[in-house]
Design a protein around this motif. Structure first.
Motif, PDB file in Angstrom:
ATOM      1  N   ILE A 276     103.255 -36.134  30.402  1.00  0.00           N
ATOM      2  CA  ILE A 276     104.460 -36.128  29.870  1.00  0.00           C
ATOM      3  C   ILE A 276     104.129 -37.105  31.134  1.00  0.00           C
ATOM      4  O   ILE A 276     105.614 -38.508  31.472  1.00  0.00           O
ATOM      5  CB  ILE A 276     105.401 -35.262  30.372  1.00  0.00           C
ATOM      6  CG1 ILE A 276     104.545 -34.583  31.902  1.00  0.00           C
ATOM      7  CG2 ILE A 276     105.577 -34.245  29.748  1.00  0.00           C
ATOM      8  CD1 ILE A 276     105.974 -33.939  32.143  1.00  0.00           C
ATOM      9  N   GLY A 277     103.541 -37.795  31.892  1.00  0.00           N
ATOM     10  CA  GLY A 277     103.347 -38.804  33.072  1.00  0.00           C
ATOM     11  C   GLY A 277     103.837 -38.787  34.015  1.00  0.00           C
ATOM     12  O   GLY A 277     104.490 -38.176  34.491  1.00  0.00           O
ATOM     13  N   PHE A 278     103.502 -39.573  35.130  1.00  0.00           N
ATOM     14  CA  PHE A 278     104.990 -39.613  36.315  1.00  0.00           C
ATOM     15  C   PHE A 278     104.971 -41.165  36.979  1.00  0.00           C
ATOM     16  O   PHE A 278     104.061 -41.688  37.126  1.00  0.00           O
ATOM     17  CB  PHE A 278     103.895 -38.705  37.742  1.00  0.00           C
ATOM     18  CG  PHE A 278     102.719 -38.979  37.504  1.00  0.00           C
ATOM     19  CD1 PHE A 278     102.559 -40.268  38.922  1.00  0.00           C
ATOM     20  CD2 PHE A 278     101.849 -38.722  36.661  1.00  0.00           C
ATOM     21  CE1 PHE A 278     100.614 -39.934  39.132  1.00  0.00           C
ATOM     22  CE2 PHE A 278     100.452 -38.954  37.133  1.00  0.00           C
ATOM     23  CZ  PHE A 278     100.086 -39.192  38.894  1.00  0.00           C
ATOM     24  N   ASP A 279     105.672 -41.650  38.206  1.00  0.00           N
ATOM     25  CA  ASP A 279     105.489 -42.429  38.599  1.00  0.00           C
ATOM     26  C   ASP A 279     104.660 -42.521  39.247  1.00  0.00           C
ATOM     27  O   ASP A 279     105.142 -42.272  40.512  1.00  0.00           O
ATOM     28  CB  ASP A 279     106.786 -42.368  39.762  1.00  0.00           C
ATOM     29  CG  ASP A 279     107.284 -43.935  39.576  1.00  0.00           C
ATOM     30  OD1 ASP A 279     105.926 -44.845  39.806  1.00  0.00           O
ATOM     31  OD2 ASP A 279     108.544 -44.054  40.412  1.00  0.00           O
ATOM     32  N   ALA A 280     103.321 -43.092  39.108  1.00  0.00           N
ATOM     33  CA  ALA A 280     102.284 -43.997  40.258  1.00  0.00           C
ATOM     34  C   ALA A 280     102.688 -44.247  41.354  1.00  0.00           C
ATOM     35  O   ALA A 280     102.287 -44.067  42.798  1.00  0.00           O
ATOM     36  CB  ALA A 280     100.953 -44.440  39.144  1.00  0.00           C
ATOM     37  N   GLU A 281     103.240 -45.059  41.377  1.00  0.00           N
ATOM     38  CA  GLU A 281     104.072 -46.420  42.128  1.00  0.00           C
ATOM     39  C   GLU A 281     104.484 -45.482  43.262  1.00  0.00           C
ATOM     40  O   GLU A 281     104.347 -46.414  44.414  1.00  0.00           O
ATOM     41  CB  GLU A 281     104.727 -47.564  41.453  1.00  0.00           C
ATOM     42  CG  GLU A 281     105.188 -47.824  42.849  1.00  0.00           C
ATOM     43  CD  GLU A 281     105.100 -49.833  42.040  1.00  0.00           C
ATOM     44  OE1 GLU A 281     106.345 -49.997  42.715  1.00  0.00           O
ATOM     45  OE2 GLU A 281     105.895 -49.360  40.706  1.00  0.00           O
ATOM     46  N   CYS A 282     105.896 -44.843  42.493  1.00  0.00           N
ATOM     47  CA  CYS A 282     106.716 -44.120  44.260  1.00  0.00           C
ATOM     48  C   CYS A 282     105.413 -42.611  44.702  1.00  0.00           C
ATOM     49  O   CYS A 282     105.430 -42.551  45.570  1.00  0.00           O
ATOM     50  CB  CYS A 282     107.219 -42.856  43.188  1.00  0.00           C
ATOM     51  SG  CYS A 282     108.256 -42.386  44.569  1.00  0.00           S
ATOM     52  N   VAL A 283     104.158 -42.387  44.237  1.00  0.00           N
ATOM     53  CA  VAL A 283     103.612 -41.602  44.730  1.00  0.00           C
ATOM     54  C   VAL A 283     103.101 -41.928  45.477  1.00  0.00           C
ATOM     55  O   VAL A 283     102.613 -41.225  46.742  1.00  0.00           O
ATOM     56  CB  VAL A 283     102.354 -40.628  42.891  1.00  0.00           C
ATOM     57  CG1 VAL A 283     101.626 -39.663  44.014  1.00  0.00           C
ATOM     58  CG2 VAL A 283     103.483 -39.935  42.523  1.00  0.00           C
ATOM     59  N   ALA A 284     101.903 -42.808  45.378  1.00  0.00           N
ATOM     60  CA  ALA A 284     101.858 -43.785  45.871  1.00  0.00           C
ATOM     61  C   ALA A 284     101.938 -44.230  47.264  1.00  0.00           C
ATOM     62  O   ALA A 284     101.701 -44.173  48.137  1.00  0.00           O
ATOM     63  CB  ALA A 284     100.829 -45.401  44.988  1.00  0.00           C
ATOM     64  N   GLN A 285     103.236 -44.446  47.375  1.00  0.00           N
ATOM     65  CA  GLN A 285     103.988 -44.987  48.063  1.00  0.00           C
ATOM     66  C   GLN A 285     104.457 -44.369  48.829  1.00  0.00           C
ATOM     67  O   GLN A 285     104.273 -44.200  50.179  1.00  0.00           O
ATOM     68  CB  GLN A 285     105.229 -46.165  47.972  1.00  0.00           C
ATOM     69  CG  GLN A 285     104.830 -47.572  47.440  1.00  0.00           C
ATOM     70  CD  GLN A 285     105.308 -48.394  46.721  1.00  0.00           C
ATOM     71  OE1 GLN A 285     106.949 -47.950  46.994  1.00  0.00           O
ATOM     72  NE2 GLN A 285     105.606 -49.356  46.193  1.00  0.00           N
ATOM     73  N   GLN A 286     104.609 -42.929  48.829  1.00  0.00           N
ATOM     74  CA  GLN A 286     105.407 -42.376  49.846  1.00  0.00           C
ATOM     75  C   GLN A 286     104.585 -40.700  49.837  1.00  0.00           C
ATOM     76  O   GLN A 286     105.113 -40.144  50.568  1.00  0.00           O
ATOM     77  CB  GLN A 286     106.754 -41.578  48.921  1.00  0.00           C
ATOM     78  CG  GLN A 286     108.141 -42.543  48.914  1.00  0.00           C
ATOM     79  CD  GLN A 286     109.273 -41.593  48.032  1.00  0.00           C
ATOM     80  OE1 GLN A 286     109.178 -40.879  47.941  1.00  0.00           O
ATOM     81  NE2 GLN A 286     110.441 -42.898  47.395  1.00  0.00           N
ATOM     82  N   GLY A 287     103.403 -40.340  49.401  1.00  0.00           N
ATOM     83  CA  GLY A 287     102.193 -39.540  49.230  1.00  0.00           C
ATOM     84  C   GLY A 287     103.101 -38.699  48.914  1.00  0.00           C
ATOM     85  O   GLY A 287     102.773 -37.683  49.775  1.00  0.00           O
ATOM     86  N   LEU A 288     103.277 -38.745  48.087  1.00  0.00           N
ATOM     87  CA  LEU A 288     104.546 -36.639  47.464  1.00  0.00           C
ATOM     88  C   LEU A 288     103.197 -35.417  47.322  1.00  0.00           C
ATOM     89  O   LEU A 288     103.452 -34.718  46.665  1.00  0.00           O
ATOM     90  CB  LEU A 288     105.425 -37.151  46.633  1.00  0.00           C
ATOM     91  CG  LEU A 288     106.875 -37.555  46.898  1.00  0.00           C
ATOM     92  CD1 LEU A 288     107.895 -37.890  45.956  1.00  0.00           C
ATOM     93  CD2 LEU A 288     107.019 -37.613  47.974  1.00  0.00           C
ATOM     94  N   SER A 289     101.707 -36.678  46.603  1.00  0.00           N
ATOM     95  CA  SER A 289     101.378 -35.638  45.862  1.00  0.00           C
ATOM     96  C   SER A 289      99.988 -35.261  47.587  1.00  0.00           C
ATOM     97  O   SER A 289      99.194 -36.216  47.258  1.00  0.00           O
ATOM     98  CB  SER A 289      99.949 -36.286  44.727  1.00  0.00           C
ATOM     99  OG  SER A 289      99.293 -35.254  44.312  1.00  0.00           O
ATOM    100  N   ILE A 290      99.734 -34.176  47.342  1.00  0.00           N
ATOM    101  CA  ILE A 290      98.920 -33.806  47.951  1.00  0.00           C
ATOM    102  C   ILE A 290      97.797 -34.014  47.842  1.00  0.00           C
ATOM    103  O   ILE A 290      96.309 -34.907  47.917  1.00  0.00           O
ATOM    104  CB  ILE A 290      98.906 -32.009  49.562  1.00  0.00           C
ATOM    105  CG1 ILE A 290      99.881 -32.057  50.010  1.00  0.00           C
ATOM    106  CG2 ILE A 290      97.580 -31.853  49.417  1.00  0.00           C
ATOM    107  CD1 ILE A 290     100.249 -31.144  50.171  1.00  0.00           C
ATOM    108  N   GLY A 291      97.025 -33.653  46.146  1.00  0.00           N
ATOM    109  CA  GLY A 291      96.165 -34.018  46.380  1.00  0.00           C
ATOM    110  C   GLY A 291      95.761 -35.103  45.213  1.00  0.00           C
ATOM    111  O   GLY A 291      94.441 -35.869  45.281  1.00  0.00           O
ATOM    112  N   MET A 292      96.862 -36.423  45.555  1.00  0.00           N
ATOM    113  CA  MET A 292      96.052 -37.444  45.188  1.00  0.00           C
ATOM    114  C   MET A 292      95.918 -38.167  46.385  1.00  0.00           C
ATOM    115  O   MET A 292      94.853 -38.853  46.284  1.00  0.00           O
ATOM    116  CB  MET A 292      97.667 -38.273  45.013  1.00  0.00           C
ATOM    117  CG  MET A 292      98.058 -37.980  43.423  1.00  0.00           C
ATOM    118  SD  MET A 292      96.680 -38.632  41.691  1.00  0.00           S
ATOM    119  CE  MET A 292      97.806 -37.822  40.998  1.00  0.00           C
TER     120      MET A 292
END
Length: 633
Positions: free
Chosen positions: A578-594
């Motif tokens: 289903i995907g996700f918002d990659a830019e938002c994840v990169a800017q806000q650091g929402l994913s510990i794994g990423m």
């Protein structure tokens, strides 16, 4: 300046002396016998072999014909008529000794018509006898009982104050003692001074060459060498290497002028003074004086040379007074000692001038020849004390520098220790972060996988299967613990073997979740990564696959490794979830794994790329490898 200057110019100063009469015509030989000098006369001559018959004049000795024959360059005969006699009918049983104080400049001596002695050169370049007393033993067989005659031929130039010195008759031993005393005063003391000057000059020259900043030593060495060249005129009996007596006198005065200038500069440098304007004027005047010495007409040489001599003696006096004034103001011990030495030079110089100006024919000689070596020695001692003081200052500075260096070293050591402690704390913190990442990526992924298996299981899990899950978790934990020494781990022989454990674990899980997976890896390494890179990429792959299983709802997953160049490859993980918002994840650091994946790849110098949209999510790790160095035999 050495006081020998006054003694050297004894002949020049004689022009100022009162004449000594030969009224004392009787000179004792022993208790019973004596010599009576009847007359002393002189006459001009043009020949060293022909005795003029007319023109004889009575003179007193010492005699300088410059007073009588103005500007006369030539020769003269001196005739001394004398006899000897004994009281109480005693007989003279020993020879008579005869001594001449000096002959200026060259000459010959005859007794009753027979030649006793003559100089080497009676023509230009003239020999020099003004600096050498001479005596002869006159045997009784050569003497007449009543009237004897001594003829003395003298030749010289007007600027040399030519003439004849005092004469003495006495027994051999007495005359010999007088001769030895005069030799000691006029030659031996000068030889000692020259030896001391050369020795001290060479020592100071070496010190200056080793320490160019000590300019006082350089100037003292120069003045010593010039003094040696000047005062050597007292010892030489020929004008060599100069072709004429005039040129020898010119160069000798030049040496004196340069000596005075260099010695005065030495005195100024000793008290650390640089009088730029005064010194420039002195150099300019000295240049003019040197030119004047060589272009002065011969008729004016006597006056001009004496004037130049007095000017530079006055310059030395002025410099000495300035040094004394500065010593009194500064109250420095070395300056005061130098001032005392200079005052000693001035005192003995003035005393000798007074002694010569009031000369009465006594045997009292100048004091300068005796005091000059002592004062020279003290001058060098003062200079050596200055060097010793400077060396002590350098040693004290070095000691202070060592203390400062030690203090700085201790401060630096303390700073390094603090830095080391901070680095240790930072390492510990990094290890904790690495451990948290490893727990998240490794053990966390295994836990999630196990949880999904339990949750998706349609029936109860058997003990054997549950034990297998726990062993898997244990192996992941061991792998995390051993990862600190991953640099020493063995690298799999091919990419397929490297990814095989991860493929085995996740393929089983994805099959159970009805997720189709496709693995594309090359059969061999083109450029081999190191152990740390292999482990990091495995962690990135495990984290990516865990996220796909947990969040993507994907049905298809593609994992591939492709070499772009010989030393660069891409690890690619792609799914159709289903995907996700990659830019938002990169800017806000929402994913510990990423964040974990990105940090791991950055530490090993790789690039992390992420793109996601519904139906297509791509994670890429771009790795740059170092090619092995080629060796050429």
């Amino acid at each position: 300046m050495k006081q020998f200057i006054v003694h050297y110019f004894f002949i020049v100063v004689l022009s100022l002396l009162s004449q000594i009469s030969t009224a004392e015509i009787t000179q004792s030989i022993n208790a019973q016998c004596a010599v009576q000098i009847h007359s002393i006369r002189t006459v001009k001559t043009s020949s060293a072999t022909v005795l003029p018959q007319q023109g004889w004049q009575s003179v007193d000795l010492p005699d300088q014909w410059q007073k009588r024959w103005k500007n006369y360059d030539g020769a003269a005969w001196y005739k001394i008529q004398w006899s000897w006699s004994c009281q109480n009918k005693a007989k003279l049983t020993e020879p008579v000794a005869f001594l001449i104080d000096y002959i200026n400049s060259t000459g010959a001596v005859y007794l009753n018509g027979d030649l006793l002695w003559k100089n080497k050169n009676l023509q230009e370049p003239l020999s020099k006898s003004w600096n050498v007393p001479r005596y002869w033993i006159l045997p009784l067989a050569a003497l007449k009982p009543e009237n004897n005659e001594i003829l003395i031929y003298v030749k010289g130039n007007a600027f040399q104050s030519p003439g004849l010195g005092r004469i003495f008759f006495n027994d051999v031993q007495t005359i010999y003692d007088v001769y030895q005393k005069k030799i000691w005063e006029r030659r031996t003391l000068f030889q000692i001074n020259i030896i001391l000057s050369i020795t001290f000059g060479v020592i100071c020259l070496v010190i200056w060459l080793l320490r160019p900043k000590e300019t006082a030593f350089g100037w003292f060495a120069l003045s010593s060498m010039l003094w040696v060249m000047f005062i050597s005129n007292v010892l030489t009996t020929e004008t060599f290497p100069f072709p004429t007596s005039l040129m020898a006198a010119q160069f000798n005065l030049v040496f004196f002028v340069l000596y005075i200038i260099s010695f005065c500069i030495y005195l100024l440098r000793f008290i650390q003074k640089h009088l730029a304007k005064v010194e420039s004027v002195a150099y300019f005047v000295t240049g003019l004086a040197i030119v004047g010495i060589f272009i002065t007409p011969e008729a004016q040489i006597y006056l001009i040379f004496a004037l130049i001599f007095l000017i530079y003696v006055s310059l030395f006096f002025l410099t000495s007074f300035y040094i004394s004034y500065h010593a009194i103001r500064s109250r420095r011990i070395d300056y005061i000692f130098l001032s005392i030495c200079l005052m000693g030079i001035l005192f003995f110089t003035l005393f000798d001038l007074f002694l010569l100006s009031t000369y009465t024919g006594t045997d009292n000689g100048p004091l300068s020849p005796y005091t000059a070596p002592i004062i020279t020695f003290f001058l060098v001692m003062i200079l050596g004390t200055r060097l010793s003081h400077n060396i002590k200052k350098v040693e004290a500075f070095n000691a202070q520098l060592e203390v400062k260096i030690q203090q700085v070293s201790e401060d630096l050591s303390s700073s390094l220790n603090e830095k080391h402690q901070l680095e240790l704390e930072n390492v510990k913190l990094q290890e904790r972060i690495h451990l948290s990442h490893d727990l998240h990526d490794g053990l966390g992924a295994s836990l999630v996988r196990s949880m999904i298996l339990v949750d998706q299981s349609a029936h109860n899990i058997s003990n054997k299967q549950f034990l297998s899950m726990l062993k898997l978790l244990r192996d992941d934990l061991r792998q995390i613990i051993d990862s600190g020494s991953s640099a020493d781990n063995k690298i799999p022989v091919s990419p397929i073997l490297w990814v095989a454990p991860v493929r085995h674990r996740f393929s089983q899980l994805m099959d159970e979740l009805d997720i189709h997976s496709k693995w594309i890896f090359p059969s061999e390494w083109q450029a081999v990564p190191n152990a740390l890179q292999c482990l990091t990429l495995i962690r990135v792959l495990e984290e990516s696959l865990t996220n796909i299983i947990k969040h993507s709802q994907a049905k298809h997953v593609k994992i591939s490794m492709v070499y772009i160049t010989e030393n660069q490859f891409i690890l690619n993980i792609e799914d159709d979830g289903i995907g996700f918002d990659a830019e938002c994840v990169a800017q806000q650091g929402l994913s510990i794994g990423m964040r974990s994946m990105n940090m791991r790849l950055q530490r090993m110098g790789a690039d992390f790329k992420l793109s996601s949209e519904p139906g297509c999510t791509i994670i890429q790790a771009i790795v740059q490898l170092k090619l092995p160095k080629l060796t050429i035999d």
